[in-house]
Motif scaffolding. Structure first.
Motif, PDB file in Angstrom:
ATOM      1  N   GLN A 216      62.302  36.969 -19.196  1.00 25.65           N
ATOM      2  CA  GLN A 216      63.157  37.264 -20.350  1.00 25.65           C
ATOM      3  C   GLN A 216      62.320  37.632 -21.574  1.00 25.65           C
ATOM      4  O   GLN A 216      62.683  38.529 -22.348  1.00 25.65           O
ATOM      5  N   THR A 217      61.200  36.939 -21.722  1.00 32.66           N
ATOM      6  CA  THR A 217      60.327  37.210 -22.870  1.00 32.66           C
ATOM      7  C   THR A 217      59.727  38.605 -22.786  1.00 32.66           C
ATOM      8  O   THR A 217      59.693  39.343 -23.784  1.00 32.66           O
ATOM      9  N   VAL A 218      59.253  39.006 -21.607  1.00 37.44           N
ATOM     10  CA  VAL A 218      58.671  40.345 -21.434  1.00 37.44           C
ATOM     11  C   VAL A 218      59.691  41.410 -21.820  1.00 37.44           C
ATOM     12  O   VAL A 218      59.370  42.377 -22.528  1.00 37.44           O
ATOM     13  N   LEU A 219      60.917  41.259 -21.363  1.00 42.56           N
ATOM     14  CA  LEU A 219      61.954  42.245 -21.689  1.00 42.56           C
ATOM     15  C   LEU A 219      62.287  42.222 -23.179  1.00 42.56           C
ATOM     16  O   LEU A 219      62.434  43.278 -23.813  1.00 42.56           O
ATOM     17  N   ALA A 220      62.402  41.035 -23.745  1.00 36.17           N
ATOM     18  CA  ALA A 220      62.768  40.934 -25.164  1.00 36.17           C
ATOM     19  C   ALA A 220      61.698  41.549 -26.059  1.00 36.17           C
ATOM     20  O   ALA A 220      62.010  42.152 -27.096  1.00 36.17           O
ATOM     21  N   LEU A 221      60.437  41.427 -25.660  1.00 30.35           N
ATOM     22  CA  LEU A 221      59.349  41.962 -26.476  1.00 30.35           C
ATOM     23  C   LEU A 221      59.385  43.482 -26.573  1.00 30.35           C
ATOM     24  O   LEU A 221      58.844  44.066 -27.523  1.00 30.35           O
ATOM     25  N   GLN A 222      59.999  44.138 -25.602  1.00 35.34           N
ATOM     26  CA  GLN A 222      60.055  45.596 -25.646  1.00 35.34           C
ATOM     27  C   GLN A 222      60.908  46.114 -26.805  1.00 35.34           C
ATOM     28  O   GLN A 222      60.797  47.281 -27.200  1.00 35.34           O
ATOM     29  N   ALA A 223      61.749  45.266 -27.355  1.00 42.36           N
ATOM     30  CA  ALA A 223      62.568  45.683 -28.503  1.00 42.36           C
ATOM     31  C   ALA A 223      61.747  45.816 -29.776  1.00 42.36           C
ATOM     32  O   ALA A 223      62.228  46.405 -30.754  1.00 42.36           O
ATOM     33  N   ILE A 224      60.528  45.288 -29.788  1.00 46.94           N
ATOM     34  CA  ILE A 224      59.694  45.437 -30.982  1.00 46.94           C
ATOM     35  C   ILE A 224      59.472  46.914 -31.276  1.00 46.94           C
ATOM     36  O   ILE A 224      59.629  47.381 -32.415  1.00 46.94           O
ATOM     37  N   ARG A 225      59.102  47.667 -30.233  1.00 46.52           N
ATOM     38  CA  ARG A 225      58.842  49.094 -30.422  1.00 46.52           C
ATOM     39  C   ARG A 225      60.104  49.843 -30.838  1.00 46.52           C
ATOM     40  O   ARG A 225      60.092  50.666 -31.757  1.00 46.52           O
ATOM     41  N   SER A 226      61.220  49.565 -30.175  1.00 50.90           N
ATOM     42  CA  SER A 226      62.423  50.376 -30.396  1.00 50.90           C
ATOM     43  C   SER A 226      63.270  49.925 -31.574  1.00 50.90           C
ATOM     44  O   SER A 226      64.047  50.721 -32.107  1.00 50.90           O
ATOM     45  N   ARG A 227      63.115  48.659 -32.008  1.00 43.83           N
ATOM     46  CA  ARG A 227      64.037  48.146 -33.021  1.00 43.83           C
ATOM     47  C   ARG A 227      63.368  47.544 -34.260  1.00 43.83           C
ATOM     48  O   ARG A 227      64.070  47.203 -35.220  1.00 43.83           O
ATOM     49  N   GLU A 228      62.045  47.417 -34.250  1.00 47.95           N
ATOM     50  CA  GLU A 228      61.398  46.782 -35.398  1.00 47.95           C
ATOM     51  C   GLU A 228      60.332  47.649 -36.064  1.00 47.95           C
ATOM     52  O   GLU A 228      60.173  47.619 -37.275  1.00 47.95           O
ATOM     53  N   ILE A 229      59.571  48.389 -35.275  1.00 40.27           N
ATOM     54  CA  ILE A 229      58.494  49.215 -35.825  1.00 40.27           C
ATOM     55  C   ILE A 229      59.073  50.549 -36.295  1.00 40.27           C
ATOM     56  O   ILE A 229      59.910  51.160 -35.625  1.00 40.27           O
ATOM     57  N   ASP A 230      58.636  50.996 -37.446  1.00 38.96           N
ATOM     58  CA  ASP A 230      59.031  52.308 -37.965  1.00 38.96           C
ATOM     59  C   ASP A 230      58.818  53.363 -36.875  1.00 38.96           C
ATOM     60  O   ASP A 230      57.731  53.457 -36.303  1.00 38.96           O
ATOM     61  N   PRO A 231      59.836  54.177 -36.571  1.00 37.36           N
ATOM     62  CA  PRO A 231      59.685  55.196 -35.518  1.00 37.36           C
ATOM     63  C   PRO A 231      58.529  56.163 -35.765  1.00 37.36           C
ATOM     64  O   PRO A 231      58.037  56.792 -34.813  1.00 37.36           O
ATOM     65  N   ASN A 232      58.113  56.306 -37.014  1.00 42.40           N
ATOM     66  CA  ASN A 232      57.010  57.219 -37.327  1.00 42.40           C
ATOM     67  C   ASN A 232      55.633  56.574 -37.176  1.00 42.40           C
ATOM     68  O   ASN A 232      54.619  57.248 -37.355  1.00 42.40           O
ATOM     69  N   GLU A 233      55.617  55.291 -36.863  1.00 41.28           N
ATOM     70  CA  GLU A 233      54.355  54.580 -36.675  1.00 41.28           C
ATOM     71  C   GLU A 233      54.033  54.449 -35.191  1.00 41.28           C
ATOM     72  O   GLU A 233      54.922  54.453 -34.341  1.00 41.28           O
ATOM     73  N   PHE A 234      52.737  54.319 -34.896  1.00 34.99           N
ATOM     74  CA  PHE A 234      52.290  54.177 -33.512  1.00 34.99           C
ATOM     75  C   PHE A 234      52.220  52.699 -33.141  1.00 34.99           C
ATOM     76  O   PHE A 234      51.636  51.897 -33.872  1.00 34.99           O
ATOM     77  N   PHE A 235      52.793  52.349 -31.974  1.00 40.22           N
ATOM     78  CA  PHE A 235      52.753  50.964 -31.493  1.00 40.22           C
ATOM     79  C   PHE A 235      53.029  50.952 -29.998  1.00 40.22           C
ATOM     80  O   PHE A 235      53.957  51.605 -29.516  1.00 40.22           O
ATOM     81  N   ILE A 236      52.205  50.218 -29.262  1.00 38.87           N
ATOM     82  CA  ILE A 236      52.424  49.999 -27.829  1.00 38.87           C
ATOM     83  C   ILE A 236      52.191  48.524 -27.544  1.00 38.87           C
ATOM     84  O   ILE A 236      51.231  47.929 -28.042  1.00 38.87           O
ATOM     85  N   LEU A 237      53.059  47.933 -26.727  1.00 39.29           N
ATOM     86  CA  LEU A 237      52.843  46.576 -26.230  1.00 39.29           C
ATOM     87  C   LEU A 237      53.079  46.597 -24.727  1.00 39.29           C
ATOM     88  O   LEU A 237      54.182  46.892 -24.265  1.00 39.29           O
ATOM     89  N   SER A 238      52.028  46.303 -23.969  1.00 41.60           N
ATOM     90  CA  SER A 238      52.114  46.319 -22.511  1.00 41.60           C
ATOM     91  C   SER A 238      51.716  44.958 -21.963  1.00 41.60           C
ATOM     92  O   SER A 238      50.788  44.317 -22.477  1.00 41.60           O
ATOM     93  N   THR A 239      52.399  44.524 -20.927  1.00 39.97           N
ATOM     94  CA  THR A 239      52.038  43.297 -20.222  1.00 39.97           C
ATOM     95  C   THR A 239      51.254  43.687 -18.979  1.00 39.97           C
ATOM     96  O   THR A 239      51.768  44.359 -18.083  1.00 39.97           O
ATOM     97  N   GLY A 240      49.994  43.279 -18.944  1.00 38.48           N
ATOM     98  CA  GLY A 240      49.115  43.687 -17.854  1.00 38.48           C
ATOM     99  C   GLY A 240      49.008  42.688 -16.725  1.00 38.48           C
ATOM    100  O   GLY A 240      48.596  43.039 -15.616  1.00 38.48           O
ATOM    101  N   ALA A 241      49.411  41.429 -16.965  1.00 37.77           N
ATOM    102  CA  ALA A 241      49.296  40.417 -15.915  1.00 37.77           C
ATOM    103  C   ALA A 241      50.279  39.297 -16.189  1.00 37.77           C
ATOM    104  O   ALA A 241      50.542  38.937 -17.348  1.00 37.77           O
ATOM    105  N   ILE A 242      50.834  38.758 -15.114  1.00 40.66           N
ATOM    106  CA  ILE A 242      51.709  37.585 -15.177  1.00 40.66           C
ATOM    107  C   ILE A 242      51.235  36.614 -14.100  1.00 40.66           C
ATOM    108  O   ILE A 242      51.199  36.960 -12.915  1.00 40.66           O
ATOM    109  N   HIS A 243      50.856  35.414 -14.514  1.00 39.48           N
ATOM    110  CA  HIS A 243      50.364  34.414 -13.572  1.00 39.48           C
ATOM    111  C   HIS A 243      51.162  33.125 -13.743  1.00 39.48           C
ATOM    112  O   HIS A 243      51.200  32.559 -14.835  1.00 39.48           O
ATOM    113  N   GLY A 244      51.779  32.666 -12.650  1.00 40.39           N
ATOM    114  CA  GLY A 244      52.512  31.419 -12.726  1.00 40.39           C
ATOM    115  C   GLY A 244      52.886  30.917 -11.348  1.00 40.39           C
ATOM    116  O   GLY A 244      53.344  31.691 -10.501  1.00 40.39           O
ATOM    117  N   GLY A 245      52.704  29.643 -11.122  1.00 39.39           N
ATOM    118  CA  GLY A 245      53.116  29.033  -9.869  1.00 39.39           C
ATOM    119  C   GLY A 245      52.161  29.267  -8.726  1.00 39.39           C
ATOM    120  O   GLY A 245      51.347  30.200  -8.741  1.00 39.39           O
TER     121      GLY A 245
END
Length: 400
Positions: A216-245
């Motif tokens: 849920q957190t990974v999906l929710a974080l994707q809204a930073i780019r689309s709903r919080e950062i100025d569309p004219n600004e550059f921003f990328i957030l990628s999840t490269g690894a998930i480790h659990g269990g």
């Protein structure tokens, strides 16, 4: 004329440089372990006429070529390889399992040596001092800071400017790309630990599942780019690894997310980090996680600032490159989303110029940087890279 002389010298020297390239490619070393690589590079620079000092900031080396009074120009090449298993099938492929020069640093080092030989052979065309810097640990964005902390700018002449090259598999062979101003993104490496309450997989109601919460957190974080950062600004957030269990029927206590954030301005950097923290904590609260188990967020040391190049320096070097390689040889490229700790030298007040050396063949859909199949044709890349570094240094340190 100088352009013809430069081209004649580099082509005569190319077989020797390619032998060095193949040796470097076959013996890669990961960040912080570049001892043999540094030794090979130091020997080649010494043979070219440089006074070489090793062990700067770990395995960093500095070669000094003096030619009277004048400006100090720094030429830098990164030395480290990546923990990638090579799949190129090259006859000189990596002899170290699981380690590969998949980002072109073997080309960069060879071009640095080629530039040293060119400058040693054309001393009548420049005056001053050239520093040839072999930098370790670029892939973990640590080497530049380590060398500076170990006296790069106090034990050696402080540069008036610095120039570097990087292979560019998105640019045609023979093309040199650059730009003034923002050239590549700043990058932050972030560890986000999502904590929950472990338990039996058959009784999830008695646990607080951090795997579901991490998703849920990974999906929710994707809204930073689309709903919080100025569309004219550059921003990328990628999840490269998930480790659990570790077990099919056991809900773990925590999940670790390893993320990469890219940005062009400090304002966006701060906004992005704040949003990550707020969203991660808010998602945890919504899932019923107790206050004592809120997620932890760490920005680790593998971070680099945005790379800003000096416009006047870049344009002056580009003009010299065109004089040697042709009027159509240089192009302005858009800002890059990758990061490069060459930018750290700029934070020390050193004007920077940075050039991408095209390696894309006609009709090639080829592998990109960091791919296990990345295999640029070295002849063109080494020749162009050496010429770019050499003529840039000459442009920055002309004779009186």
């Amino acid at each position: 004329m100088l352009p013809e002389r430069i081209r004649e010298l580099i082509r005569a020297d190319l077989p020797s440089l390619l032998a060095l390239y193949r040796d470097l490619h076959a013996h890669p070393e990961i960040s912080g372990e570049e001892a043999e690589t540094a030794g090979r590079l130091a020997a080649a620079l010494s043979a070219a006429g440089c006074r070489v000092t090793g062990g700067i900031g770990g395995h960093g080396i500095v070669g000094v070529l003096e030619n009277g009074a004048g400006p100090v120009v720094m030429l830098r090449a990164d030395m480290d390889a990546l923990p990638v298993a090579e799949e190129t099938g090259l006859p000189y492929a990596s002899q170290r399992p699981g380690v590969m020069h998949a980002c072109g640093h073997d080309v960069h080092m060879t071009a640095l040596v080629g530039a040293a030989r060119l400058l040693a052979a054309t001393k009548e065309r420049w005056r001053g001092t050239v520093l040839f810097v072999g930098q370790p640990a670029e892939e973990i964005a640590a080497g530049a800071r380590l060398m500076i902390a170990d006296g790069l700018f106090s034990r050696f002449p402080r540069p008036d400017c610095a120039v570097a090259v990087h292979v560019g598999p998105d640019l045609p062979v023979g093309t040199v790309g650059s730009r003034g101003g923002i050239l590549s993104a700043g990058g932050e490496s972030i560890d986000l630990v999502v904590r929950g309450i472990g338990g039996h997989a058959a009784h999830p109601d008695r646990a607080r599942d951090p795997i579901l919460l991490a998703a849920q957190t990974v999906l929710a974080l994707q809204a930073i780019r689309s709903r919080e950062i100025d569309p004219n600004e550059f921003f990328i957030l990628s999840t490269g690894a998930i480790h659990g269990g570790r077990k099919h029927n056991a809900i773990p206590d925590e999940v670790v997310l390893k993320m990469s954030m890219r940005y062009h301005t400090r304002t966006v950097q701060e906004q992005g980090l704040a949003a990550i923290r707020r969203i991660a904590e808010g998602t945890a609260v919504a899932a019923g996680i107790p206050p004592a188990l809120m997620p932890t967020i760490s920005v680790i040391g593998e971070s680099a600032p945005p790379l800003y190049t000096d416009t006047a320096l870049t344009e002056g070097c580009a003009a010299a490159i065109r004089a040697c390689l042709g009027a159509e040889s240089t192009v302005e490229i858009p800002p890059l989303s990758g990061s490069e700790d060459f930018a750290v030298f700029g934070e020390e007040g050193i004007p920077l110029a940075y050039f991408r050396i095209g390696t894309k063949e006609a009709g090639d859909g080829g592998a990109y940087l960091h791919s296990s199949r990345f295999a640029p044709r070295p002849e063109a890349a080494v020749e162009t890279g050496a010429i770019v570094l050499a003529v840039a240094a000459i442009a920055c340190a002309p004779p009186e």
